[in-house]
Scaffold this active site. Structure first.
Site, short mmCIF file in Angstrom:
data_model
loop_
_atom_site.label_atom_id
_atom_site.label_comp_id
_atom_site.label_asym_id
_atom_site.label_seq_id
_atom_site.Cartn_x
_atom_site.Cartn_y
_atom_site.Cartn_z
CG ASP A 135 -2.03 1.03 1.13
OD1 ASP A 135 -1.88 2.01 0.39
OD2 ASP A 135 -3.07 0.85 1.82
NE ARG A 172 -4.54 3.21 -0.02
CZ ARG A 172 -5.67 2.63 0.37
NH1 ARG A 172 -6.84 3.11 -0.01
NH2 ARG A 172 -5.61 1.58 1.16
#
Length: 338
Positions: free
Chosen positions: A270, A272
């Site tokens: 991930d 982000r």
């Protein structure tokens, strides 16, 4: 990088000049590296897939690994190293040898810059060169603290005719983040949803994920609650971009789950940055919220950035035949509380 031009990044004690494999070709490679000496820079996640890094290295999938140049490591072979879509079709010649990475912080910055550019994190690399940018330049580009409100306007939507939209951007970044305000402040912490952009799910109605239904259900929940904020974050594919997300979809069609697909591409599970969401809430003067999420990582990231999450509100939706494995992977491998 996306035009196939070399880029030189300054690091601690030196610099690296890099040619992105995805946007290069044999002619550009010959111009860049006439002596065929440039090594191939990959991420640890990708290198582990190719058995070029051990599992300890692969624990940080986006860490740099350098593969020594060999006579058979031409442009076509490097492309096969970089792009997992060729894994099943291209027998590797080898043997390939991982060697120490020079100017390690510049190498790590190059992989980071590839993610920002939405290209595969794989380069031909030569030590030295006249720096075009520094690690500090990349840090500034990604600094959520530089985000500012660009404009705001009334935006009637199907769920709420009195909604307001607020756009945010930094001086250099190409994409704008937006907030959709549903209702009006009433003294309570707003119901907030952090929603990462998903063209395939939000716009095209993809059944491979639950993004579209989550977006619709979040807006409905805010209307029912009376006061909420949807933060629409331009972080497609968990931060790897649309093209790389579609590459991950192709790997999922080969049998890999969403976590393994990302690491085979060479990215973190991930990528982000939820600090962006925290900055948006700060600019909206909302430092206490109720967060509509199943992802504890979002709670932790907002809390670390100074936003108090007074309540985590579950946001689970029924699975379908196409996304059941995707949801199970989120539950079992990334800690979502489904």
């Amino acid at each position: 990088m996306r035009r196939g031009w070399p880029v030189t990044i300054a690091g601690t004690g030196g610099a690296l000049t890099l040619l992105a494999i995805e946007s290069a070709d044999p002619v550009r490679l010959a111009t860049f590296d006439a002596g065929a000496q440039a090594g191939v820079l990959l991420s640890a996640g990708r290198a582990a897939t190719l058995k070029l890094a051990n599992q300890r290295d692969a624990a940080v999938p986006d860490a740099p690994v350098l593969v020594a140049r060999a006579p058979w490591l031409d442009f076509a072979a490097a492309t096969a190293l970089a792009d997992p879509q060729f894994d099943l079709a291209t027998p590797m010649k080898g043997p390939f040898r991982a060697i120490p990475v020079p100017v390690a912080d510049a190498a790590a910055a190059a992989l980071r810059l590839a993610r920002i550019a939405g290209i595969l994190p794989a380069f031909f690399v030569i030590e030295g060169g006249e720096p075009a940018l520094s690690i500090a330049d990349i840090d500034a580009h990604e600094d959520a603290g530089r985000l500012a409100i660009a404009t705001r306007a009334r935006l009637p939507i199907a769920h709420a005719e009195d909604a307001e939209i607020v756009a945010f951007r930094t001086p250099e970044a190409a994409g704008e983040h937006v907030a959709l305000l549903i209702g009006a402040p009433d003294g309570r912490p707003p119901l907030v949803r952090l929603h990462s952009e998903c063209l395939t799910g939000d716009v095209l109605g993809s059944l491979k994920c639950d993004c579209g239904p989550q977006l619709d259900a979040a807006l409905a929940a805010m209307v029912a609650d009376g006061w909420g904020i949807l933060l629409y974050l331009r972080q497609e594919g968990r931060g790897i971009g649309l093209v790389n997300k579609l590459r991950a979809y192709a790997l999922q069609d080969q049998g890999f789950d969403t976590v393994d697909a990302n690491t085979r591409l060479g990215f973190a599970v991930d990528a982000r940055d939820f600090g962006v969401a925290a900055r948006m809430l700060t600019l909206l003067k909302q430092d206490r919220i109720r967060l509509l999420t199943n992802n504890p990582a979002k709670v932790a990231a907002l809390e670390a950035a100074g936003v108090e999450v007074v309540e985590r509100v579950p946001h689970a939706l029924p699975a379908n035949a196409h996304n059941a494995r995707y949801l199970a992977t989120k539950r079992d491998r990334t800690g979502h509380q489904l």
